[in-house]
Design an enzyme around this catalytic site. Structure first.
Site, PDB file in Angstrom:
ATOM      1  N   ASP A 107    -100.932  22.524   0.993  1.00  0.00           N
ATOM      2  CA  ASP A 107    -100.187  21.408   1.568  1.00  0.00           C
ATOM      3  C   ASP A 107     -99.230  21.968   2.609  1.00  0.00           C
ATOM      4  O   ASP A 107     -99.233  23.171   2.873  1.00  0.00           O
ATOM      5  CB  ASP A 107     -99.423  20.643   0.466  1.00  0.00           C
ATOM      6  CG  ASP A 107     -98.280  21.454  -0.136  1.00  0.00           C
ATOM      7  OD1 ASP A 107     -98.102  22.625   0.236  1.00  0.00           O
ATOM      8  OD2 ASP A 107     -97.553  20.900  -0.980  1.00  0.00           O
TER       9      ASP A 107
ATOM     10  N   ASP B  88     -95.040  21.835   3.433  1.00  0.00           N
ATOM     11  CA  ASP B  88     -93.761  21.443   2.845  1.00  0.00           C
ATOM     12  C   ASP B  88     -92.652  21.469   3.900  1.00  0.00           C
ATOM     13  O   ASP B  88     -92.511  22.456   4.621  1.00  0.00           O
ATOM     14  CB  ASP B  88     -93.381  22.427   1.722  1.00  0.00           C
ATOM     15  CG  ASP B  88     -94.484  22.579   0.679  1.00  0.00           C
ATOM     16  OD1 ASP B  88     -94.627  21.686  -0.169  1.00  0.00           O
ATOM     17  OD2 ASP B  88     -95.221  23.590   0.743  1.00  0.00           O
TER      18      ASP B  88
ATOM     19  N   ASP C 268     -95.509  17.460   1.721  1.00  0.00           N
ATOM     20  CA  ASP C 268     -94.324  17.189   0.901  1.00  0.00           C
ATOM     21  C   ASP C 268     -93.102  17.162   1.809  1.00  0.00           C
ATOM     22  O   ASP C 268     -92.858  18.117   2.545  1.00  0.00           O
ATOM     23  CB  ASP C 268     -94.116  18.293  -0.159  1.00  0.00           C
ATOM     24  CG  ASP C 268     -95.096  18.192  -1.313  1.00  0.00           C
ATOM     25  OD1 ASP C 268     -95.659  17.095  -1.525  1.00  0.00           O
ATOM     26  OD2 ASP C 268     -95.294  19.206  -2.006  1.00  0.00           O
TER      27      ASP C 268
HETATM   28  P1  ATP Z   1     -99.371  26.347  -1.192  1.00  0.00           P
HETATM   29  O1  ATP Z   1     -99.649  27.119   0.048  1.00  0.00           O
HETATM   30  O2  ATP Z   1    -100.505  26.356  -2.132  1.00  0.00           O
HETATM   31  O3  ATP Z   1     -98.859  24.972  -0.906  1.00  0.00           O
HETATM   32  P2  ATP Z   1     -96.689  26.810  -2.014  1.00  0.00           P
HETATM   33  O4  ATP Z   1     -95.965  28.019  -2.436  1.00  0.00           O
HETATM   34  O5  ATP Z   1     -96.223  26.139  -0.774  1.00  0.00           O
HETATM   35  O6  ATP Z   1     -98.223  27.174  -1.927  1.00  0.00           O
HETATM   36  P3  ATP Z   1     -96.110  24.334  -3.375  1.00  0.00           P
HETATM   37  O7  ATP Z   1     -96.733  23.776  -4.608  1.00  0.00           O
HETATM   38  O8  ATP Z   1     -96.277  23.548  -2.133  1.00  0.00           O
HETATM   39  O9  ATP Z   1     -96.677  25.812  -3.239  1.00  0.00           O
HETATM   40  O10 ATP Z   1     -94.597  24.523  -3.702  1.00  0.00           O
HETATM   41  C1  ATP Z   1     -93.656  25.033  -2.778  1.00  0.00           C
HETATM   42  C2  ATP Z   1     -92.329  25.219  -3.446  1.00  0.00           C
HETATM   43  O11 ATP Z   1     -91.780  23.972  -3.824  1.00  0.00           O
HETATM   44  C3  ATP Z   1     -92.425  26.063  -4.712  1.00  0.00           C
HETATM   45  O12 ATP Z   1     -91.408  27.024  -4.675  1.00  0.00           O
HETATM   46  C4  ATP Z   1     -92.155  25.126  -5.839  1.00  0.00           C
HETATM   47  O13 ATP Z   1     -91.350  25.746  -6.826  1.00  0.00           O
HETATM   48  C5  ATP Z   1     -91.389  24.009  -5.172  1.00  0.00           C
HETATM   49  N1  ATP Z   1     -91.769  22.751  -5.788  1.00  0.00           N
HETATM   50  C6  ATP Z   1     -92.992  22.222  -5.819  1.00  0.00           C
HETATM   51  N2  ATP Z   1     -92.995  21.050  -6.476  1.00  0.00           N
HETATM   52  C7  ATP Z   1     -91.739  20.844  -6.864  1.00  0.00           C
HETATM   53  C8  ATP Z   1     -91.067  19.804  -7.585  1.00  0.00           C
HETATM   54  N3  ATP Z   1     -91.728  18.750  -8.043  1.00  0.00           N
HETATM   55  N4  ATP Z   1     -89.751  19.932  -7.777  1.00  0.00           N
HETATM   56  C9  ATP Z   1     -89.084  21.001  -7.319  1.00  0.00           C
HETATM   57  N5  ATP Z   1     -89.631  21.996  -6.627  1.00  0.00           N
HETATM   58  C10 ATP Z   1     -90.939  21.926  -6.419  1.00  0.00           C
HETATM   59 MN    MN Z   2     -96.972  24.263  -0.210  1.00  0.00          MN
HETATM   60 MN    MN Z   3     -95.772  21.367  -1.942  1.00  0.00          MN
END
Ligand code: ATP
Ligand code: MN
Ligand code: MN
Length: 388
Positions: free
Chosen positions: A204, A206, A312
């Protein structure tokens, strides 16, 4: 005791937040295997085991060179007996029988496929598995009641399981920037998550949004969402409003994984760059064929001029920005160990909103990630080395 000979890194520390973990490392064969076991434990709802395997994998990612023999691991922390057996087998035979068995198992394969549906967590996938579902298409055809997230997850299954590129993340960033500036001039957006850590792709994109003047950011998310929806840029969205109150959510409760910012889990409709000038531009909001992106499969010729991308969005008051940035940059294990370090080693409680010192009974007010690390007594680890 004296560090033993052959130990590659006798000083490797036990918490992920004490180590530098780059994206590129030297032990992918081992970490891939441990990840399978971690996922499998998660599918069996054994979080303790899952975290143990993830910790073992994470410590191997921090090693400066490839492991060739078990002696190379002397002095390396976080390796339980089970992980060590798996590593030993792979070093000797090239594969682990346990890992191969998991990969072949019907349960692992089905749980993997079902949890890859946006909106389907381990609990739902496990229930569906026990009811005989195996594939995402089974969820469509079984007559199960699906919530909106799951419907979108199935409708856009193929796109959502195609990695998002950095170029796509940047395109989304431009759209979010335009939306945010239109509804609140002066607001600032920051790319967080894996892309901030330097990952070339992600599941995703963020973003963290704030405004330099405290309070201006209140109620921003619904306006951003309306702006995007009016332009047909959202295929799905679920917005939560901010519910964080320092007085009730701060020290009294343990720092929880879920934070309470204004936030939006969404699926963007991202136009694909045009391949040729003759290609017909797709009108915004135009109806798409129903079979589009369904797990029932589609021919490449049906591929439309856009891609569904998970995004997100999080809004933070500027006073909490440093915590939000640190909390949303990840990796997940790095975050988990930061909170564990704070609690176990410093008697502090860290969340994406605040840092509370239980010894002094007061909140600490750092203004940057660097200050948070300093208050926690940790060396600053830049985002590119938080890939635990
Ligand atoms: P990817 O490349 O797969 O997206 P990512 O490290 O960006 O890997 P994410 O699941 O997007 O993974 O999460 C990014 C960050 O946001 C992580 O540090 C996670 O702890 C935090 N995070 C994700 N969901 C939540 C939530 N519901 N509440 C608080 N923090 C969250
Ligand atoms: Mn992510
Ligand atoms: Mn995310």
């Amino acid at each position: 005791t004296e560090p033993s000979h052959g130990a590659m890194v006798p000083t490797l520390k036990g918490y992920a937040c004490q180590r530098r973990t780059p994206l590129q490392h030297h032990n992918a064969l081992l970490t891939d295997a441990l990840l399978v076991l971690a996922e499998n434990a998660e599918f069996c709802e054994d979080e303790g085991r899952s975290v143990a395997f993830r910790r073992a994998g994470a410590v191997l990612k921090a090693l400066p060179q490839a492991v060739h023999k078990m002696e190379d691991l002397q002095g390396v922390p976080c390796l339980g007996g089970h992980s060590q057996r798996v590593i030993k087998e792979i070093l000797e035979d090239g594969t682990s029988r346990e890992v191969e068995m998991v990969l072949q198992s019907e349960q692992y394969q089905a749980m993997k496929a079902l949890t890859n549906i946006f909106g389907v967590g381990v609990k739902t996938a496990d229930r569906w598995f026990r009811e005989g579902l195996r594939l995402p298409s089974d969820a469509l055809n079984s007559g199960h009641k699906l919530n909106h997230a799951q419907q979108a997850g199935l409708q856009y299954y193929d796109d959502l399981n195609t990695p998002v590129t950095k170029a796509e993340a940047d395109s989304i960033g431009q759209i979010v920037e335009e939306a945010v500036q239109a509804v609140l001039p002066g607001a600032e957006i920051t790319l967080t998550g894996g892309f901030r850590r330097g990952k070339p792709t992600g599941h995703d994109v963020d973003f963290l949004i704030t405004h330099p003047e405290e309070g201006k950011e209140e109620g921003l998310m619904p306006k951003v969402v309306s702006w995007l929806e009016a332009r047909g840029l959202l295929l799905y969205q679920k917005t939560n409003i901010n519910s964080y109150l320092e007085a009730t959510d701060g020290p009294a409760r343990p720092p929880h994984n879920m934070d309470r910012f204004e936030r939006c889990f969404s699926i963007f409709r991202l136009e694909r760059p045009r391949a040729s000038p003759e290609q017909h531009p797709q009108a915004v909001g135009e109806e798409q064929p129903q079979e589009r992106g369904s797990p029932l499969g589609r021919r490449a010729s049906e591929s439309p001029g856009w891609k569904a991308v998970r995004v997100d969005l999080v809004v933070s008051p500027v006073s909490q920005f440093a915590f939000a940035l640190l909390g949303w940059t990840g990796s997940q294990l790095f975050e988990r160990d930061l909170r564990r370090w704070a609690g176990q080693e410093k008697r502090m409680s860290l969340s994406s909103h605040a840092l509370y010192d239980s010894t002094q009974n007061r909140y600490l007010r750092p203004c940057s990630e660097a200050e948070i690390f300093a208050l926690l007594g940790l060396e600053f680890i830049p985002p590119s080395e938080r890939n635990a």
